[in-house]
Motif scaffolding. Structure first.
Motif, PDB file in Angstrom:
ATOM      1  N   LEU A 106       0.844  -1.202   0.000  1.00 27.82           N
ATOM      2  CA  LEU A 106       0.000   0.000   0.000  1.00 27.82           C
ATOM      3  C   LEU A 106       0.875   1.246   0.000  1.00 27.82           C
ATOM      4  O   LEU A 106       0.684   2.144  -0.815  1.00 27.82           O
ATOM      5  CB  LEU A 106      -0.929   0.004   1.224  1.00 27.82           C
ATOM      6  N   TRP A 107       1.828   1.307   0.914  1.00 24.71           N
ATOM      7  CA  TRP A 107       2.703   2.471   1.022  1.00 24.71           C
ATOM      8  C   TRP A 107       3.561   2.645  -0.229  1.00 24.71           C
ATOM      9  O   TRP A 107       3.933   3.768  -0.572  1.00 24.71           O
ATOM     10  CB  TRP A 107       3.576   2.365   2.251  1.00 24.71           C
ATOM     11  N   ALA A 108       3.882   1.526  -0.889  1.00 24.79           N
ATOM     12  CA  ALA A 108       4.693   1.601  -2.113  1.00 24.79           C
ATOM     13  C   ALA A 108       3.851   1.970  -3.328  1.00 24.79           C
ATOM     14  O   ALA A 108       4.385   2.120  -4.428  1.00 24.79           O
ATOM     15  CB  ALA A 108       5.400   0.265  -2.343  1.00 24.79           C
ATOM     16  N   GLY A 109       2.542   2.086  -3.143  1.00 23.89           N
ATOM     17  CA  GLY A 109       1.657   2.436  -4.247  1.00 23.89           C
ATOM     18  C   GLY A 109       1.347   1.272  -5.174  1.00 23.89           C
ATOM     19  O   GLY A 109       0.854   1.469  -6.279  1.00 23.89           O
ATOM     20  N   LEU A 110       1.601   0.048  -4.711  1.00 17.03           N
ATOM     21  CA  LEU A 110       1.368  -1.138  -5.540  1.00 17.03           C
ATOM     22  C   LEU A 110      -0.061  -1.658  -5.447  1.00 17.03           C
ATOM     23  O   LEU A 110      -0.499  -2.393  -6.331  1.00 17.03           O
ATOM     24  CB  LEU A 110       2.356  -2.244  -5.161  1.00 17.03           C
ATOM     25  N   ILE A 111      -0.761  -1.322  -4.364  1.00 16.44           N
ATOM     26  CA  ILE A 111      -2.166  -1.708  -4.223  1.00 16.44           C
ATOM     27  C   ILE A 111      -2.970  -0.486  -3.793  1.00 16.44           C
ATOM     28  O   ILE A 111      -2.431   0.442  -3.197  1.00 16.44           O
ATOM     29  CB  ILE A 111      -2.377  -2.880  -3.228  1.00 16.44           C
ATOM     30  N   SER A 112      -4.242  -0.530  -4.082  1.00 17.58           N
ATOM     31  CA  SER A 112      -5.128   0.579  -3.719  1.00 17.58           C
ATOM     32  C   SER A 112      -5.667   0.394  -2.304  1.00 17.58           C
ATOM     33  O   SER A 112      -5.516  -0.668  -1.700  1.00 17.58           O
ATOM     34  CB  SER A 112      -6.297   0.642  -4.705  1.00 17.58           C
ATOM     35  N   GLU A 113      -6.343   1.430  -1.823  1.00 22.51           N
ATOM     36  CA  GLU A 113      -7.001   1.342  -0.517  1.00 22.51           C
ATOM     37  C   GLU A 113      -8.063   0.249  -0.523  1.00 22.51           C
ATOM     38  O   GLU A 113      -8.193  -0.503   0.444  1.00 22.51           O
ATOM     39  CB  GLU A 113      -7.633   2.684  -0.158  1.00 22.51           C
ATOM     40  N   ALA A 114      -8.808   0.167  -1.604  1.00 22.71           N
ATOM     41  CA  ALA A 114      -9.844  -0.866  -1.712  1.00 22.71           C
ATOM     42  C   ALA A 114      -9.216  -2.258  -1.706  1.00 22.71           C
ATOM     43  O   ALA A 114      -9.727  -3.171  -1.048  1.00 22.71           O
ATOM     44  CB  ALA A 114     -10.674  -0.669  -2.974  1.00 22.71           C
ATOM     45  N   ALA A 115      -8.099  -2.411  -2.409  1.00 17.79           N
ATOM     46  CA  ALA A 115      -7.417  -3.711  -2.432  1.00 17.79           C
ATOM     47  C   ALA A 115      -6.910  -4.072  -1.042  1.00 17.79           C
ATOM     48  O   ALA A 115      -6.953  -5.241  -0.642  1.00 17.79           O
ATOM     49  CB  ALA A 115      -6.263  -3.688  -3.434  1.00 17.79           C
ATOM     50  N   LEU A 116      -6.444  -3.079  -0.285  1.00 18.91           N
ATOM     51  CA  LEU A 116      -6.004  -3.326   1.090  1.00 18.91           C
ATOM     52  C   LEU A 116      -7.144  -3.915   1.908  1.00 18.91           C
ATOM     53  O   LEU A 116      -6.968  -4.918   2.601  1.00 18.91           O
ATOM     54  CB  LEU A 116      -5.516  -2.029   1.744  1.00 18.91           C
ATOM     55  N   MET A 117      -8.309  -3.301   1.819  1.00 14.54           N
ATOM     56  CA  MET A 117      -9.445  -3.755   2.623  1.00 14.54           C
ATOM     57  C   MET A 117      -9.945  -5.132   2.180  1.00 14.54           C
ATOM     58  O   MET A 117     -10.185  -6.001   3.012  1.00 14.54           O
ATOM     59  CB  MET A 117     -10.579  -2.735   2.577  1.00 14.54           C
ATOM     60  N   VAL A 118     -10.088  -5.325   0.894  1.00  8.36           N
ATOM     61  CA  VAL A 118     -10.590  -6.621   0.400  1.00  8.36           C
ATOM     62  C   VAL A 118      -9.585  -7.724   0.699  1.00  8.36           C
ATOM     63  O   VAL A 118      -9.918  -8.749   1.298  1.00  8.36           O
ATOM     64  CB  VAL A 118     -10.911  -6.548  -1.108  1.00  8.36           C
TER      65      VAL A 118
END
Length: 149
Positions: A106-118
């Motif tokens: 997430l911090w590296a910008g490789l996944i989105s906020e939505a991807a983090l939650m799912v």
């Protein structure tokens, strides 16, 4: 001519541990939902009261708060059902670790906020089952509410 009789285990007896395991798992998931629903307004009120509502806009902190809500309720339910502190701590770790691991991408910008939650929630469910598999005896027999002394 003699015949030997072999005892057969009724088919329902073979599935009792699996049912108990599934029941324990579902009870914890329900407790997690209750925790999210019941505690989210409390966090919002506290954040507003201290003037830190912008903190909840951060996906990493929001995920930790949500994991905390779920862990509080799940831990309380497990303790009520008679589980010891070690299994409760293992299950709490299963709640947080998936999110913490996903913070790096997430911090590296490789996944989105939505991807983090799912992904965090899906991995949490897998981690919970894994923690339960570490102690099969803990989760394949009936637990009763802790005796109040």
């Amino acid at each position: 001519m003699s015949t030997t009789h072999t005892a057969t285990v009724p088919s329902t007896a073979r599935y009792r541990p699996a049912r108990a395991f599934a029941r324990h798992y579902l009870e914890m998931v329900v407790a997690m939902f209750v925790g999210m629903i019941a505690l989210a307004p409390v966090w919002s009120w506290v954040a507003e009261w201290i003037g830190a509502i912008e903190l909840f806009a951060r996906p990493d902190l929001a995920a930790l708060v949500m994991a905390t809500d779920m862990t509080i309720a799940m831990s309380a339910w497990m303790r009520f059902r008679g589980h010891g502190w070690a299994p409760i701590a293992e299950m709490a770790a299963a709640m947080y670790l998936p999110f913490i691991i996903l913070f790096v991408p997430l911090w590296a910008g490789l996944i989105s906020e939505a991807a983090l939650m799912v992904a965090g929630h899906l991995l949490m469910l897998v981690a919970m089952a894994g923690a339960m598999r570490l102690r099969p005896q803990e989760y394949t027999h009936a637990h009763h509410a802790a005796q109040q002394v």
